[in-house]
Design an enzyme around this catalytic site. Structure first.
Site, PDB file in Angstrom:
ATOM      1  N   THR A 117     -10.574  -1.068  -6.482  1.00  0.00           N
ATOM      2  CA  THR A 117     -11.887  -0.915  -5.842  1.00  0.00           C
ATOM      3  C   THR A 117     -13.009  -1.390  -6.753  1.00  0.00           C
ATOM      4  OG1 THR A 117     -13.498   0.746  -5.151  1.00  0.00           O
ATOM      5  CG2 THR A 117     -11.797   1.493  -6.630  1.00  0.00           C
ATOM      6  N   TYR A 141     -12.948   9.010  -8.643  1.00  0.00           N
ATOM      7  CA  TYR A 141     -12.156   8.098  -7.807  1.00  0.00           C
ATOM      8  C   TYR A 141     -12.016   6.732  -8.496  1.00  0.00           C
ATOM      9  CZ  TYR A 141     -11.499   4.577  -4.154  1.00  0.00           C
ATOM     10  OH  TYR A 141     -11.075   3.489  -3.438  1.00  0.00           O
TER      11      TYR A 141
HETATM   12  N1  LIG Z   1     -11.716   1.783   2.918  1.00  0.00           N
HETATM   13  C1  LIG Z   1     -12.421   1.167   1.945  1.00  0.00           C
HETATM   14  O1  LIG Z   1     -13.563   0.729   2.136  1.00  0.00           O
HETATM   15  C2  LIG Z   1     -11.783   0.978   0.583  1.00  0.00           C
HETATM   16  C3  LIG Z   1     -12.535   0.365  -0.434  1.00  0.00           C
HETATM   17  C4  LIG Z   1     -11.952   0.180  -1.675  1.00  0.00           C
HETATM   18  C5  LIG Z   1     -10.642   0.564  -1.910  1.00  0.00           C
HETATM   19  N2  LIG Z   1      -9.932   1.187  -0.922  1.00  0.00           N
HETATM   20  C6  LIG Z   1      -8.542   1.598  -1.200  1.00  0.00           C
HETATM   21  O2  LIG Z   1      -7.705   1.140  -0.171  1.00  0.00           O
HETATM   22  C7  LIG Z   1      -6.617   2.041   0.027  1.00  0.00           C
HETATM   23  C8  LIG Z   1      -6.514   2.407   1.494  1.00  0.00           C
HETATM   24  O3  LIG Z   1      -7.745   2.993   1.920  1.00  0.00           O
HETATM   25  P1  LIG Z   1      -7.918   3.525   3.414  1.00  0.00           P
HETATM   26  O4  LIG Z   1      -9.359   3.459   3.727  1.00  0.00           O
HETATM   27  O5  LIG Z   1      -6.935   2.846   4.290  1.00  0.00           O
HETATM   28  O6  LIG Z   1      -7.515   5.049   3.224  1.00  0.00           O
HETATM   29  P2  LIG Z   1      -6.708   6.008   4.221  1.00  0.00           P
HETATM   30  O7  LIG Z   1      -7.032   7.401   3.786  1.00  0.00           O
HETATM   31  O8  LIG Z   1      -6.952   5.645   5.635  1.00  0.00           O
HETATM   32  O9  LIG Z   1      -5.194   5.669   3.891  1.00  0.00           O
HETATM   33  C9  LIG Z   1      -4.539   6.166   2.746  1.00  0.00           C
HETATM   34  C10 LIG Z   1      -3.128   6.539   3.173  1.00  0.00           C
HETATM   35  O10 LIG Z   1      -2.420   6.985   2.007  1.00  0.00           O
HETATM   36  C11 LIG Z   1      -1.691   8.153   2.348  1.00  0.00           C
HETATM   37  N3  LIG Z   1      -1.493   8.920   1.110  1.00  0.00           N
HETATM   38  C12 LIG Z   1      -2.452   9.422   0.279  1.00  0.00           C
HETATM   39  N4  LIG Z   1      -1.876  10.056  -0.743  1.00  0.00           N
HETATM   40  C13 LIG Z   1      -0.524   9.933  -0.590  1.00  0.00           C
HETATM   41  C14 LIG Z   1       0.606  10.387  -1.318  1.00  0.00           C
HETATM   42  N5  LIG Z   1       0.463  11.124  -2.436  1.00  0.00           N
HETATM   43  N6  LIG Z   1       1.834  10.076  -0.880  1.00  0.00           N
HETATM   44  C15 LIG Z   1       2.009   9.352   0.261  1.00  0.00           C
HETATM   45  N7  LIG Z   1       0.976   8.916   1.019  1.00  0.00           N
HETATM   46  C16 LIG Z   1      -0.290   9.207   0.585  1.00  0.00           C
HETATM   47  C17 LIG Z   1      -2.549   8.861   3.377  1.00  0.00           C
HETATM   48  O11 LIG Z   1      -1.826   9.759   4.190  1.00  0.00           O
HETATM   49  C18 LIG Z   1      -3.104   7.685   4.181  1.00  0.00           C
HETATM   50  O12 LIG Z   1      -2.268   7.337   5.265  1.00  0.00           O
HETATM   51  C19 LIG Z   1      -6.885   3.224  -0.892  1.00  0.00           C
HETATM   52  O13 LIG Z   1      -6.120   3.049  -2.057  1.00  0.00           O
HETATM   53  C20 LIG Z   1      -8.365   3.104  -1.202  1.00  0.00           C
HETATM   54  O14 LIG Z   1      -8.664   3.652  -2.464  1.00  0.00           O
HETATM   55  C21 LIG Z   1     -10.478   1.402   0.313  1.00  0.00           C
END
Ligand SMILES: NC(=O)c1ccc[n+]([C@@H]2O[C@H](COP(=O)([O-])OP(=O)(O)OC[C@H]3O[C@@H](n4cnc5c(N)ncnc54)[C@H](O)[C@@H]3O)[C@@H](O)[C@H]2O)c1
Length: 327
Positions: A117, A141
């Site tokens: 990120t 985070y």
């Molecule tokens: N959405 C954004 O704008 C954004 C920006 C930068 C980085 N990210 C990164 O992208 C990735 C996905 O983000 P997202 O928005 O889809 O989040 P999200 O919360 O929709 O998806 C994350 C998924 O990971 C699963 N999860 C979390 N911890 C877990 C564990 N210990 N074991 C198994 N499953 C687990 C959750 O159940 C969920 O389905 C993340 O790593 C986030 O940090 C997202």
């Protein structure tokens, strides 16, 4: 067909990645504990319900599916929550990723694509954020994600783990076919919060901070469409499969929009009023995060096609009105 282990495949970005992987001829195997994801979002390959901290469950998934690579999306990712409960973030994100990486190496699965990120860069006013910029995260985070990047580098040196690290800017939009979309409970992202307010599903959007050092006082972010973002992941996977080695890529468009500008675009796209109130700054929020790199375009051949604010809000609005998961 080649299998790819997709951690977090039941979440927002991971579910779109599974669709893109399937379209590219891979079988995405979702590994997810459903903490913030949805069983209904797993539509494009097998599902393993498991936790990153459960080494035995990971070993069993690697043994069963023999994936050629890992795409690691699973994480907790709310900035505010990470400031209130940092231990949860370090345990889930860092310890969970360490467990995953150790399981991948033990299974001989040495191609690894990781969701990092722009929050790892922190608040660096007037600095062009490219992949070589210093990383000074200002929230737990971002710190947890930077630590995972360090783990990947150490595991490459010691065990040959080849990795592509993608540092995302702000992800928005939804699958234009409406098969998957963004649905978080609680929601913290600007676009879905705003659409909820427009649709009358919440009282009003709170604009967190109107006294930042930006032209209109609100925070500035770089928005990228989730479909463009996951296309880059397939290119990153191909990059590793072609033996090109470990690399870091920013994923953003290089254009920054303030919260007020996103509100204006949403009003125009939906043709409805956006109810909002001005509020205090949130701890951990940076003033401006905009990518200053075109490395993904020049080296990976990434061509974002849907990452205008209009298209992102239009696609998100369509999903908001027609798509849902059973809760
Ligand atoms: N959405 C954004 O704008 C954004 C920006 C930068 C980085 N990210 C990164 O992208 C990735 C996905 O983000 P997202 O928005 O889809 O989040 P999200 O919360 O929709 O998806 C994350 C998924 O990971 C699963 N999860 C979390 N911890 C877990 C564990 N210990 N074991 C198994 N499953 C687990 C959750 O159940 C969920 O389905 C993340 O790593 C986030 O940090 C997202």
């Amino acid at each position: 067909m080649k299998h790819v282990l997709v951690t977090g495949g039941a979440g927002y970005i991971g579910s779109h990645a599974c669709k893109a992987l399937r379209a590219a001829g891979y079988v995405p195997v979702t590994f997810d504990n459903l903490e913030t994801g949805w069983r209904d979002a797993v539509k494009f390959g097998p599902f393993v319900q498991g936790d990153l901290l459960d080494r035995a469950a990971l070993d069993a998934a690697f043994a069963r599916y023999n994936p050629v690579a890992v795409m690691h999306f699973a994480a907790l990712s709310q900035v505010g929550e990470s400031m209130q409960d940092p231990g949860r973030y370090w345990r889930n994100n860092v310890l969970g990723s360490l467990t995953l990486v150790e399981a991948a190496v033990a299974a001989g699965c040495l191609d690894f694509v990781f969701s990092s990120t722009c929050a790892t860069y922190g608040d660096q006013d007037n600095v062009v954020l490219d992949e070589d910029s210093a990383q000074h995260p200002i929230n737990a985070y971002g710190a947890s994600k930077r630590a995972i990047e360090d783990i990947l580098r150490d595991f490459e040196a010691a065990h040959g783990l080849r990795h592509v690290i993608f540092r995302y800017f702000n992800v928005a939009g939804a699958d234009p076919d409406g098969e998957v979309g963004e649905f978080h409970q609680p929601e913290t992202h600007l676009v879905p919060l705003m659409l909820d307010a427009i649709a009358g599903k919440r009282d009003a959007l709170t604009v967190y901070g109107t006294d930042y050092d930006t032209p209109d006082g609100t925070c500035i972010r770089d928005y990228v469409h989730v479909c463009d973002l996951v296309d880059a992941h397939v290119l990153g996977l191909n990059w590793l499969e072609n033996g090109k080695g470990s690399r870091v890529f920013n994923l953003g468009t290089g254009s920054g929009f303030s919260v007020r500008e996103v509100i204006d675009h949403s009003r125009a796209v939906t043709n409805r009023a956006v109810p909002y109130v001005d509020g205090e700054r949130r701890p951990g929020d940076c003033t401006k995060l905009v990518s200053g790199s075109t490395r993904a375009e020049t080296e990976l051949g990434w061509t974002p096609t849907r990452s205008t604010l209009e298209t992102m809000i239009t696609d998100a609005w369509r999903w908001h009105q027609t798509g849902h998961y059973d809760t």
